[in-house]
Design an enzyme around this catalytic site. Sequence first.
Site, PDB file in Angstrom:
ATOM      1  N   GLY A 156      88.718 129.007  33.559  1.00 16.13           N
ATOM      2  CA  GLY A 156      90.135 129.019  34.541  1.00 16.13           C
ATOM      3  C   GLY A 156      91.251 128.555  33.502  1.00 16.13           C
ATOM      4  O   GLY A 156      92.146 129.344  33.181  1.00 16.13           O
ATOM      5  N   HIS A 157      90.841 127.207  32.854  1.00 14.83           N
ATOM      6  CA  HIS A 157      91.956 126.805  31.985  1.00 14.83           C
ATOM      7  C   HIS A 157      92.302 127.781  30.868  1.00 14.83           C
ATOM      8  O   HIS A 157      93.220 127.805  30.293  1.00 14.83           O
ATOM      9  CB  HIS A 157      91.483 125.266  31.675  1.00 14.83           C
TER      10      HIS A 157
ATOM     11  N   ASP B  90      95.639 127.057  42.584  1.00 14.95           N
ATOM     12  CA  ASP B  90      96.499 125.716  43.358  1.00 14.95           C
ATOM     13  C   ASP B  90      97.537 126.584  43.656  1.00 14.95           C
ATOM     14  O   ASP B  90      98.600 126.269  43.256  1.00 14.95           O
ATOM     15  CB  ASP B  90      96.423 124.711  42.364  1.00 14.95           C
TER      16      ASP B  90
ATOM     17  N   GLY C 229      97.636 127.944  37.526  1.00 13.13           N
ATOM     18  CA  GLY C 229      96.295 128.735  37.912  1.00 13.13           C
ATOM     19  C   GLY C 229      96.729 129.105  39.674  1.00 13.13           C
ATOM     20  O   GLY C 229      97.476 128.386  40.425  1.00 13.13           O
TER      21      GLY C 229
ATOM     22  N   GLN D 113     100.821 124.512  44.982  1.00 14.97           N
ATOM     23  CA  GLN D 113     101.120 123.558  43.717  1.00 14.97           C
ATOM     24  C   GLN D 113     102.001 124.508  43.040  1.00 14.97           C
ATOM     25  O   GLN D 113     103.284 124.019  42.524  1.00 14.97           O
ATOM     26  CB  GLN D 113      99.903 123.012  42.856  1.00 14.97           C
TER      27      GLN D 113
HETATM   28  O1  PAF Z   1      96.435 121.381  38.582  1.00 11.66           O
HETATM   29  C1  PAF Z   1      96.183 120.186  37.694  1.00 11.66           C
HETATM   30  O2  PAF Z   1      95.065 120.075  36.943  1.00 11.66           O
HETATM   31  C2  PAF Z   1      97.107 119.223  38.233  1.00 11.66           C
HETATM   32  O3  PAF Z   1      97.542 119.169  39.368  1.00 11.66           O
HETATM   33  C3  PAF Z   1      98.175 119.326  37.117  1.00 11.66           C
HETATM   34  C4  PAF Z   1      99.159 120.250  37.305  1.00 11.66           C
HETATM   35  C5  PAF Z   1      97.637 119.147  35.761  1.00 11.66           C
HETATM   36  C6  PAF Z   1      99.201 117.800  37.373  1.00 11.66           C
HETATM   37  O4  PAF Z   1      98.220 116.691  37.107  1.00 11.66           O
END
Ligand code: PAF
Length: 338
Positions: A45-46, A176, A173, A179
């Site tokens: 995913g990353h 989340d 992504g 977020q």
């Molecule tokens: O989604 C994440 O991995 C974290 O919430 C982030 C955006 C790196 C902030 O620490």
Amino acid sequence: MSSSLPACSIPLFDTVASYRQWRRNAYDEKKSVGFVPTMGALHEGHLSLVRRSLAENDLTVLSIFVNPAQFAPHEDLATYPRTLPRDLALLEQLSVSVSGGTRTPSAVFVPTVHEMYPSGISQNTEEQKGTFVEVKGYGHQMEGRTRPTFFRGVATVVTKLFNAIEPTRAYFGQKDIQQALLLRRMTRDLLLSHPEPQDLIIVPTTRDPVTSLALSSRNAYLTAHERESVAPALYSALQAARVAWEGNASKAECIRRAEAIIEDKKREVNGSVDLRLDYIEMNDPDSFEVVSDAMSRQQWEGHVAGRPVILSGAMWVGKTRLIDNIILGAAHTLGIVE
Ligand code: PAF
């Protein structure tokens, strides 16, 4: 660059000052900088976020920082997977072909806790001192109901990271989703220019090709059986709700259908795995307010033409809390593009 960092063919920076020198060259050379903030334990995913950034920017920077401020005192900060050498090895192998050549990750920012929190940091918000960022009115719904201090911690660290990295574009992504949308609102509210709100890019969730489980660093906590046969029930539940919504069932009925899938899975595992649904809910993507129980798809579309709905859920598999979501309707209006 610091000598205490592991050997890596990609430049690593552990201080804001050393990174800024590198960033100045990128300005001088008029290069765009894509940014992928992470907490490490990188997975596909990353890597999909990094590939997207490589394709769209001259240079790509990642950060790897496990942010204490977004973990409540009872949460898994101490055990959160930290796999820096493996993460760097994955990044060293990554490349994307673009017209005119091949791009690879340009730099990784791996700050210490002290570098990111010069005034110190406690996970207990009552004890915290210094400067924090809160996106008021948008952090208490959905994930914020179970994790009331989470978004304050995320907004604070991402503001700091944006100030340090000065990205042209930043990549988050869809897994989340709250977020990502909250951070886009924050860039707008704080009049940030790095990135501009429209340059905060939301990339669709990467799923296991066999089970459709949303990829997450926390999946590493699961046994093979939990990962392959139990955890995917959350996405199946969301799919059941989606089918009901498309059939014009009321929201309450959609949620009942989703909950029934989790109940079936509970019966199947028969106590061998501690499976607990936290929530399945539908929310307005602008306000994050809950969609009313009686609302159907046709009514929603008449009410707010063109606006999609976020269908999301969270579920405990043993001590591991998993989240997932589906956008019902026009995901592209939220800037989520394949
Ligand atoms: O989604 C994440 O991995 C974290 O919430 C982030 C955006 C790196 C902030 O620490």
